[in-house]
Design an enzyme around this catalytic site. Structure first.
Site, PDB file in Angstrom:
ATOM      1  N   HIS A   1     -10.720   0.453   1.021  1.00 23.93           N
ATOM      2  CA  HIS A   1     -10.662   1.529   2.013  1.00 23.93           C
ATOM      3  C   HIS A   1     -12.066   1.623   2.593  1.00 23.93           C
ATOM      4  CE1 HIS A   1      -9.242   5.579   3.528  1.00 23.93           C
ATOM      5  NE2 HIS A   1     -10.505   5.507   3.897  1.00 23.93           N
TER       6      HIS A   1
ATOM      7  N   HIS B   1       1.395   5.233  -2.117  1.00 22.60           N
ATOM      8  CA  HIS B   1       0.912   6.229  -3.078  1.00 22.60           C
ATOM      9  C   HIS B   1       2.144   7.001  -3.550  1.00 22.60           C
ATOM     10  CE1 HIS B   1      -3.418   6.004  -1.719  1.00 22.60           C
ATOM     11  NE2 HIS B   1      -2.817   5.579  -0.613  1.00 22.60           N
ATOM     12  N   PHE B   2       2.695   6.596  -4.680  1.00 26.99           N
ATOM     13  CA  PHE B   2       3.887   7.290  -5.185  1.00 26.99           C
ATOM     14  C   PHE B   2       3.518   8.451  -6.126  1.00 26.99           C
ATOM     15  CE2 PHE B   2       7.350   3.781  -4.325  1.00 26.99           C
ATOM     16  CZ  PHE B   2       7.244   4.037  -2.966  1.00 26.99           C
ATOM     17  N   ARG B   3       2.202   8.735  -6.209  1.00 24.98           N
ATOM     18  CA  ARG B   3       1.670  10.012  -6.720  1.00 24.98           C
ATOM     19  C   ARG B   3       1.877  10.301  -8.202  1.00 24.98           C
ATOM     20  NH1 ARG B   3      -1.719  10.422  -2.703  1.00 24.98           N
ATOM     21  NH2 ARG B   3      -0.942  11.276  -0.761  1.00 24.98           N
TER      22      ARG B   3
ATOM     23  N   ASP C   1       0.728   2.473   3.853  1.00 32.17           N
ATOM     24  CA  ASP C   1      -0.145   3.527   3.325  1.00 32.17           C
ATOM     25  C   ASP C   1       0.647   4.831   3.195  1.00 32.17           C
ATOM     26  OD1 ASP C   1      -2.222   4.955   2.312  1.00 32.17           O
ATOM     27  OD2 ASP C   1      -3.475   4.889   4.096  1.00 32.17           O
TER      28      ASP C   1
ATOM     29  N   ASN D   1      -5.267   6.247  -7.038  1.00 30.14           N
ATOM     30  CA  ASN D   1      -5.907   7.574  -6.923  1.00 30.14           C
ATOM     31  C   ASN D   1      -4.976   8.668  -7.442  1.00 30.14           C
ATOM     32  OD1 ASN D   1      -4.232   7.114  -4.673  1.00 30.14           O
ATOM     33  ND2 ASN D   1      -5.357   8.535  -3.372  1.00 30.14           N
TER      34      ASN D   1
ATOM     35  N   HIS E   1      -5.625  -1.028   6.072  1.00 25.65           N
ATOM     36  CA  HIS E   1      -5.418  -0.151   7.242  1.00 25.65           C
ATOM     37  C   HIS E   1      -6.553  -0.166   8.263  1.00 25.65           C
ATOM     38  CE1 HIS E   1      -7.733   2.291   4.471  1.00 25.65           C
ATOM     39  NE2 HIS E   1      -6.674   2.744   3.811  1.00 25.65           N
TER      40      HIS E   1
ATOM     41  N   HIS F   1       0.828  -1.217   0.000  1.00 23.31           N
ATOM     42  CA  HIS F   1       0.000   0.000   0.000  1.00 23.31           C
ATOM     43  C   HIS F   1       0.857   1.259   0.000  1.00 23.31           C
ATOM     44  CE1 HIS F   1      -4.051   1.694   1.628  1.00 23.31           C
ATOM     45  NE2 HIS F   1      -3.389   2.639   0.968  1.00 23.31           N
TER      46      HIS F   1
HETATM   47  O1  DOR Z   1      -5.350   9.634   4.410  1.00 26.18           O
HETATM   48  C1  DOR Z   1      -5.380   9.142   3.287  1.00 26.18           C
HETATM   49  N1  DOR Z   1      -4.641   9.642   2.293  1.00 26.18           N
HETATM   50  N2  DOR Z   1      -6.157   8.083   3.064  1.00 26.18           N
HETATM   51  C2  DOR Z   1      -6.330   7.586   1.831  1.00 26.18           C
HETATM   52  O2  DOR Z   1      -7.026   6.617   1.683  1.00 26.18           O
HETATM   53  C3  DOR Z   1      -5.710   8.215   0.662  1.00 26.18           C
HETATM   54  C4  DOR Z   1      -4.508   8.936   1.057  1.00 26.18           C
HETATM   55  C5  DOR Z   1      -3.941   9.830  -0.001  1.00 26.18           C
HETATM   56  O3  DOR Z   1      -3.888   9.409  -1.162  1.00 26.18           O
HETATM   57  O4  DOR Z   1      -3.481  10.907   0.319  1.00 26.18           O
HETATM   58 ZN    ZN Z   2      -3.932   4.585   0.895  1.00 23.61          ZN
END
Ligand code: DOR
Ligand code: ZN
Length: 445
Positions: free
Chosen positions: A185, A68-70, A310, A100, A238, A66
């Site tokens: 989630h 998020h490398f954006r 996360d 996302n 999470h 999990h």
């Molecule tokens: O706090 C969070 N930030 N929860 C998420 O599910 C997404 C994440 C984000 O992408 O910043």
């Molecule tokens: Zn996440």
């Protein structure tokens, strides 16, 4: 019995005198690898490149399911150059990245475009999730070969990936046909909206009341029923509360449901959040001491199968805004293992459980065949740790682009010394010393 290699030449890389996890036990062995694969496990193996691991512990490279490398769309917060180096710093050699992004990853086109960018910069192996949306039923079957799993957002956590009841059902049916995991989630959107109306003076100290335990438990109940009716594998990401654990426990026996926990939910409570401020604003919210104790108990009892970071970086500037504007999420890929090693040193968790939750189980659950354990033919991915070395978490020492940590100043015992990806020593004592091109572990072609 430990098998000895029977090959009559020096192995390319040999880790000597490793205390490591091998076939259910911690044993002392030498591990040989060549062409990026483990080819020998035994005693007195010689090699052209030798790393003496005496006094150190060797994990298989960790898998973080999990992050998020954006990329694409929020490269100012993180990118794969920084994110994957941060992973190496944390002993992690494989990451599964969330969808996302901007554009969101909802179909083959956006997935392949993302992959093109990722493969240029990744220096750890990876898998990419597909987001569940109304498009899910019109996607080609071939997509199953390209993805790590399907991510389903039950609240508008970040981006607008909120999946309605109908989409949830389609996502589970599709995942079952694809033999893929649905990672969820779980926070109920209606409950969040109702709670928001209740609290006029919003602020970081009531974040856990707006996104409360009931909000998570309601969503988990809904998703458990979809998973059950389709037989698809459900991974609840999470998990953060005692109430949710109670909902999920009866379903764990089926072997079709798992849940993960993050270090921030294990190490912080809402009281810490009130002190740290928006840097600890995260969804699901960090809850109470009672919830935290329940998470530790469930982790020890193996109800929780995965520790996931996360890793969700935002810039300091974004986090310095007012509570209502500041985005949720915090970085964690490089602090996950040091925090867990420190917990081991304090007697909170065994090394075996860390190995299971960070290596073995993620590989099993997500079907990452070549990783997660030390055995013949597996990828030569290793994380070499010194259990006694002390360190302090300092933003200057971190590799993530966002450059901060909610655990700033924490003094820890236990440290990642070296990280090896498919036979190449990439991270050594504070520096990235080499890099290997990261590969998509789900093949993709
Ligand atoms: O706090 C969070 N930030 N929860 C998420 O599910 C997404 C994440 C984000 O992408 O910043
Ligand atoms: Zn996440």
């Amino acid at each position: 019995m430990i098998t000895q290699h029977g090959l009559g030449y020096d192995m390319a890389l040999v880790l000597k005198n490793c205390k490591t996890f091998y076939r259910g036990k911690i044993r002392c062995v030498d591990i040989a690898s060549d062409y990026g694969k483990i080819i020998g496990i035994g005693k007195r193996i010689s090699g052209t490149e030798v790393i003496n691991c005496k006094g150190l512990l060797v994990f298989p490279g960790l898998i973080d399911v999990h992050v998020h490398f954006r990329v694409p769309g929020a490269e100012h917060k993180e990118d794969w150059k920084h994110g994957s180096r941060a992973a190496l710093h944390g002993g992690i050699t494989c990451v599964l990245d969330m969808p996302n992004n901007n554009p969101q990853i909802l179909d083959e086109k956006s997935l392949l475009e993302k992959k093109k960018i990722v493969e240029k910069d990744a220096c750890v192996d990876y898998g990419l999730y597909l987001g569940a949306s109304a498009k899910i039923n019109s996607l080609g079957e071939g997509l199953s070969k390209q993805i790590a799993g399907i991510k389903l957002y039950m609240s508008s956590a970040s981006g607008e990936l909120l999946a309605t009841g109908k989409i949830q059902k389609m996502a589970f049916e599709r995942a079952f046909r694809m033999r893929k995991v649905v990672a969820v989630h779980a926070e109920d959107e209606d409950r969040i909206r109702d709670n928001e109306k209740k609290f006029k003076d919003k602020g970081i100290s009531i974040h856990h009341k707006i996104r409360d335990d009931t909000c998570e438990a309601i969503a988990i109940e809904k998703v458990l029923s979809s998973a059950k009716s389709t037989s698809a594998f459900l991974h609840v990401c999470h998990i953060s509360s005692k109430m949710s654990l109670e909902k999920i426990k009866p379903f764990l026996k089926s072997g079709k449901v798992s849940c993960g926990v993050t270090p921030h939910h294990l190490f912080l409570t809402e009281k810490d959040v009130a002190k740290i401020g928006n840097k600890a604003k995260v969804n699901p919210s960090i809850k109470t001491k009672k919830d935290r104790s329940a998470l530790w108990a469930a982790l020890k009892a193996s109800y929780i199968k995965v520790i996931e970071s996360d890793h969700a970086p935002h810039t300091l500037e974004e986090k310095n805004a007012d509570y209502e504007i500041a985005p949720s999420g915090l970085p964690g890929v490089e602090t996950l293992l040091p925090l867990m090693l420190n917990a081991y040193n304090k007697g909170f968790i065994s090394l075996k459980r860390i190995f299971e939750c960070c290596c073995q189980n993620p590989a099993k659950i997500f079907g990452i065949k070549n990783k997660g354990s030390i055995d013949f033919g597996k990828d030569a991915d290793f994380c070499i740790v010194n259990l006694k070395r002390k360190q302090e978490i300092k933003s200057e020492g971190l590799f993530s682009k966002c450059g901060w940590s909610a655990f700033e100043g924490w003094k820890l015992t236990g440290c990642v010394e070296k990280t090896i990806l498919r036979g190449v020593l990439c991270y050594d004592s504070g520096s990235i010393v080499d890099s290997k091109k990261g590969l998509d572990v789900f093949g993709g072609d």
